[in-house]
Design an enzyme around this catalytic site. Structure first.
Site, PDB file in Angstrom:
ATOM      1  N   GLU A  17       0.840  -1.207   0.000  1.00  0.00           N
ATOM      2  CA  GLU A  17       0.000   0.000   0.000  1.00  0.00           C
ATOM      3  C   GLU A  17       0.872   1.253   0.000  1.00  0.00           C
ATOM      4  O   GLU A  17       1.883   1.312   0.690  1.00  0.00           O
ATOM      5  CB  GLU A  17      -0.886   0.001   1.251  1.00  0.00           C
ATOM      6  CG  GLU A  17      -1.817   1.195   1.308  1.00  0.00           C
ATOM      7  CD  GLU A  17      -3.054   0.890   2.134  1.00  0.00           C
ATOM      8  OE1 GLU A  17      -3.775  -0.060   1.784  1.00  0.00           O
ATOM      9  OE2 GLU A  17      -3.258   1.584   3.134  1.00  0.00           O
ATOM     10  N   GLY A 108     -14.696   6.207   4.952  1.00  0.00           N
ATOM     11  CA  GLY A 108     -13.831   7.288   5.438  1.00  0.00           C
ATOM     12  C   GLY A 108     -14.231   7.632   6.864  1.00  0.00           C
ATOM     13  O   GLY A 108     -15.325   7.273   7.319  1.00  0.00           O
ATOM     14  N   ALA A 127     -20.089   2.868   3.872  1.00  0.00           N
ATOM     15  CA  ALA A 127     -19.434   2.394   2.658  1.00  0.00           C
ATOM     16  C   ALA A 127     -20.420   1.674   1.734  1.00  0.00           C
ATOM     17  O   ALA A 127     -20.283   1.717   0.505  1.00  0.00           O
ATOM     18  CB  ALA A 127     -18.278   1.468   3.031  1.00  0.00           C
ATOM     19  N   GLN A 179      -8.144  -4.464   8.511  1.00  0.00           N
ATOM     20  CA  GLN A 179      -7.373  -3.515   9.311  1.00  0.00           C
ATOM     21  C   GLN A 179      -6.150  -4.273   9.836  1.00  0.00           C
ATOM     22  O   GLN A 179      -6.179  -5.507   9.941  1.00  0.00           O
ATOM     23  CB  GLN A 179      -8.261  -3.041  10.478  1.00  0.00           C
ATOM     24  CG  GLN A 179      -7.640  -2.055  11.421  1.00  0.00           C
ATOM     25  CD  GLN A 179      -7.219  -0.770  10.751  1.00  0.00           C
ATOM     26  OE1 GLN A 179      -6.204  -0.764  10.064  1.00  0.00           O
ATOM     27  NE2 GLN A 179      -7.978   0.296  10.953  1.00  0.00           N
TER      28      GLN A 179
HETATM   29  P1  FAD Z   1     -18.306   1.148   6.909  1.00  0.00           P
HETATM   30  O1  FAD Z   1     -18.264  -0.145   6.218  1.00  0.00           O
HETATM   31  O2  FAD Z   1     -19.395   2.091   6.550  1.00  0.00           O
HETATM   32  O3  FAD Z   1     -18.348   0.858   8.486  1.00  0.00           O
HETATM   33  C1  FAD Z   1     -18.185   1.910   9.435  1.00  0.00           C
HETATM   34  C2  FAD Z   1     -18.990   1.595  10.691  1.00  0.00           C
HETATM   35  O4  FAD Z   1     -20.391   1.671  10.390  1.00  0.00           O
HETATM   36  C3  FAD Z   1     -18.767   0.188  11.251  1.00  0.00           C
HETATM   37  O5  FAD Z   1     -18.897   0.279  12.651  1.00  0.00           O
HETATM   38  C4  FAD Z   1     -19.927  -0.623  10.653  1.00  0.00           C
HETATM   39  O6  FAD Z   1     -20.259  -1.746  11.444  1.00  0.00           O
HETATM   40  C5  FAD Z   1     -21.038   0.418  10.660  1.00  0.00           C
HETATM   41  N1  FAD Z   1     -22.011   0.246   9.561  1.00  0.00           N
HETATM   42  C6  FAD Z   1     -21.751  -0.144   8.291  1.00  0.00           C
HETATM   43  N2  FAD Z   1     -22.879  -0.126   7.560  1.00  0.00           N
HETATM   44  C7  FAD Z   1     -23.873   0.288   8.384  1.00  0.00           C
HETATM   45  C8  FAD Z   1     -25.253   0.522   8.220  1.00  0.00           C
HETATM   46  N3  FAD Z   1     -25.860   0.309   7.043  1.00  0.00           N
HETATM   47  N4  FAD Z   1     -25.975   0.969   9.303  1.00  0.00           N
HETATM   48  C9  FAD Z   1     -25.389   1.187  10.509  1.00  0.00           C
HETATM   49  N5  FAD Z   1     -24.061   0.961  10.721  1.00  0.00           N
HETATM   50  C10 FAD Z   1     -23.325   0.522   9.675  1.00  0.00           C
HETATM   51  N6  FAD Z   1      -9.667   5.840   5.192  1.00  0.00           N
HETATM   52  C11 FAD Z   1      -9.432   6.843   4.302  1.00  0.00           C
HETATM   53  O7  FAD Z   1      -9.802   7.996   4.553  1.00  0.00           O
HETATM   54  N7  FAD Z   1      -8.800   6.580   3.111  1.00  0.00           N
HETATM   55  C12 FAD Z   1      -8.355   5.349   2.767  1.00  0.00           C
HETATM   56  O8  FAD Z   1      -7.770   5.163   1.693  1.00  0.00           O
HETATM   57  C13 FAD Z   1      -8.595   4.272   3.694  1.00  0.00           C
HETATM   58  N8  FAD Z   1      -8.218   3.004   3.403  1.00  0.00           N
HETATM   59  C14 FAD Z   1      -8.524   1.981   4.273  1.00  0.00           C
HETATM   60  C15 FAD Z   1      -8.194   0.659   3.938  1.00  0.00           C
HETATM   61  C16 FAD Z   1      -8.477  -0.393   4.819  1.00  0.00           C
HETATM   62  C17 FAD Z   1      -8.115  -1.804   4.427  1.00  0.00           C
HETATM   63  C18 FAD Z   1      -9.089  -0.119   6.071  1.00  0.00           C
HETATM   64  C19 FAD Z   1      -9.362  -1.241   7.035  1.00  0.00           C
HETATM   65  C20 FAD Z   1      -9.430   1.184   6.409  1.00  0.00           C
HETATM   66  C21 FAD Z   1      -9.170   2.244   5.523  1.00  0.00           C
HETATM   67  N9  FAD Z   1      -9.517   3.559   5.814  1.00  0.00           N
HETATM   68  C22 FAD Z   1      -9.262   4.578   4.914  1.00  0.00           C
HETATM   69  C23 FAD Z   1     -10.177   3.882   7.102  1.00  0.00           C
HETATM   70  C24 FAD Z   1     -11.717   3.827   6.987  1.00  0.00           C
HETATM   71  O9  FAD Z   1     -12.170   4.832   6.120  1.00  0.00           O
HETATM   72  C25 FAD Z   1     -12.289   4.028   8.399  1.00  0.00           C
HETATM   73  O10 FAD Z   1     -11.984   2.925   9.203  1.00  0.00           O
HETATM   74  C26 FAD Z   1     -13.760   4.378   8.472  1.00  0.00           C
HETATM   75  O11 FAD Z   1     -14.051   4.809   9.813  1.00  0.00           O
HETATM   76  C27 FAD Z   1     -14.722   3.241   8.147  1.00  0.00           C
HETATM   77  O12 FAD Z   1     -14.710   2.956   6.808  1.00  0.00           O
HETATM   78  P2  FAD Z   1     -15.476   1.640   6.249  1.00  0.00           P
HETATM   79  O13 FAD Z   1     -15.401   1.700   4.778  1.00  0.00           O
HETATM   80  O14 FAD Z   1     -14.997   0.443   6.945  1.00  0.00           O
HETATM   81  O15 FAD Z   1     -16.975   1.994   6.744  1.00  0.00           O
END
Ligand code: FAD
Length: 291
Positions: A17, A108, A127, A179
């Site tokens: 990465e 994010g 997401a 993560q």
């Molecule tokens: P989600 O999948 O939306 O989850 C976030 C939270 O919401 C979780 O607690 C989940 O259980 C909950 N949730 C999900 N869907 C729902 C729903 N429908 N209703 C209620 N709750 C829900 N950040 C950056 O800014 N840029 C990057 O390039 C970046 N790359 C990353 C790469 C990896 C492999 C990882 C693990 C993280 C990365 N992050 C990055 C960090 C990430 O953006 C944060 O961890 C963020 O807080 C959550 O993103 P997510 O896509 O996992 O969110």
């Protein structure tokens, strides 16, 4: 090439990465580091979107460079929670026009200006909304999603986290990247639980080689990950000696990777953070395994 084609191969491989520069002036040095990492022929390279303080405006340029000029498959990260639908749609169009086939669909972190406001007013809340957007864009992207072996810090418990993870996968996520974690047993337990919950897509474990003591504090603060006693004593002993800490951190990460391969994992993603020398050492340590 789609990342899932790589992940479905039985050949052990590592991917790396990189993150975009924090300033315009730093672009050339990030490009040079990216080129050096690409020379190690990883299975693919991912480019973050505004994470770790990097800007998001260069994500696509760097992902395109990796694919077109350095000959390595790439995946561009994209986040949605701090953006409008208009911005996200235009980013998706740009990624498609650039010929990038793989997108890491992320929510994010919630920006300060949105904290306390009504999520119903946001264009995207999770997401999964971005996954729906990508699916309705008409492009045939391979979509990655994030997952959290030690649960996402906002989740109440693991069952809830896995429930929403499954929803994200069912919406169209083709593979998951984890993560960072420092205890492989946490990953094995997580895999067991998500498979039991019916999540069947490939899961790519994310390994962070910790090369200085400060990085441990940052990693723990960011992800809330568990730091095993063995790793703690290593930081206690070598944390004040940069050279020793780097060597010990790379050895620890290598050990984790070898254990993953030994237990049937075929692909590991390394958070090498624009450090070609770290990526190089990891590859050297795995020379006999990744042929
Ligand atoms: P989600 O999948 O939306 O989850 C976030 C939270 O919401 C979780 O607690 C989940 O259980 C909950 N949730 C999900 N869907 C729902 C729903 N429908 N209703 C209620 N709750 C829900 N950040 C950056 O800014 N840029 C990057 O390039 C970046 N790359 C990353 C790469 C990896 C492999 C990882 C693990 C993280 C990365 N992050 C990055 C960090 C990430 O953006 C944060 O961890 C963020 O807080 C959550 O993103 P997510 O896509 O996992 O969110």
């Amino acid at each position: 090439m789609k990342i899932t084609e790589i992940l479905n191969s039985s050949k052990p491989s590592v991917s790396f990465e990189v993150f975009p520069p924090k300033t315009d002036a730093a672009y050339d040095s990030v490009q040079a580091a990216t080129k050096e990492i690409a020379k190690l022929s990883p299975s693919f390279m991912s480019v973050t979107y505004g994470a770790g303080g990097g800007t998001s405006k260069y994500t696509l340029n760097i992902a395109k460079d990796i694919k077109d000029n350095f000959g390595v498959e790439s995946i561009a990260h994209l986040t949605c929670v701090s953006s409008t639908k208009e911005t996200v749609r235009s980013r998706i169009d740009d990624i498609k026009a650039a010929g990038i086939e793989n997108i890491m669909a992320l929510r994010g972190d919630i920006p300060e200006e949105l904290v306390g406001s009504d999520p119903a007013l946001w264009d995207y809340t999770h997401a999964v909304d971005l996954v729906h957007e990508l699916k309705s864009s008409g492009a045939d992207f391979c979509i990655g999603g994030a997952c959290y072996p030690e649960i996402h810090p906002e989740s109440k418990n693991q069952a809830e986290d896995i429930f929403y993870l499954k929803e994200k996968v069912l919406a169209g996520v083709d593979f998951l990247t984890t993560q960072m974690f420092f205890d492989n047993n946490i990953l094995y337990n997580f895999l067991y639980k998500i498979r039991e919950a019916g999540i069947t897509v490939p899961v790519l474990p994310g390994i962070m080689p910790i090369t200085n003591a400060l990085q441990v504090q940052r990693a723990v603060k960011l992800s809330g990950c568990f730091v095993p006693g063995r790793f703690k004593s290593l930081v206690d002993k070598f944390g004040s000696d940069p050279e020793a800490m780097k060597q010990a951190g790379i050895a620890y990460a290598t050990d984790q990777i070898i254990d993953l391969f030994a237990n049937g994992i075929t692909n590991v993603h390394v958070y090498s953070m624009n450090k070609p020398e770290v990526a190089q050492k990891i590859c050297d340590n795995l020379k006999g395994i990744i042929k």
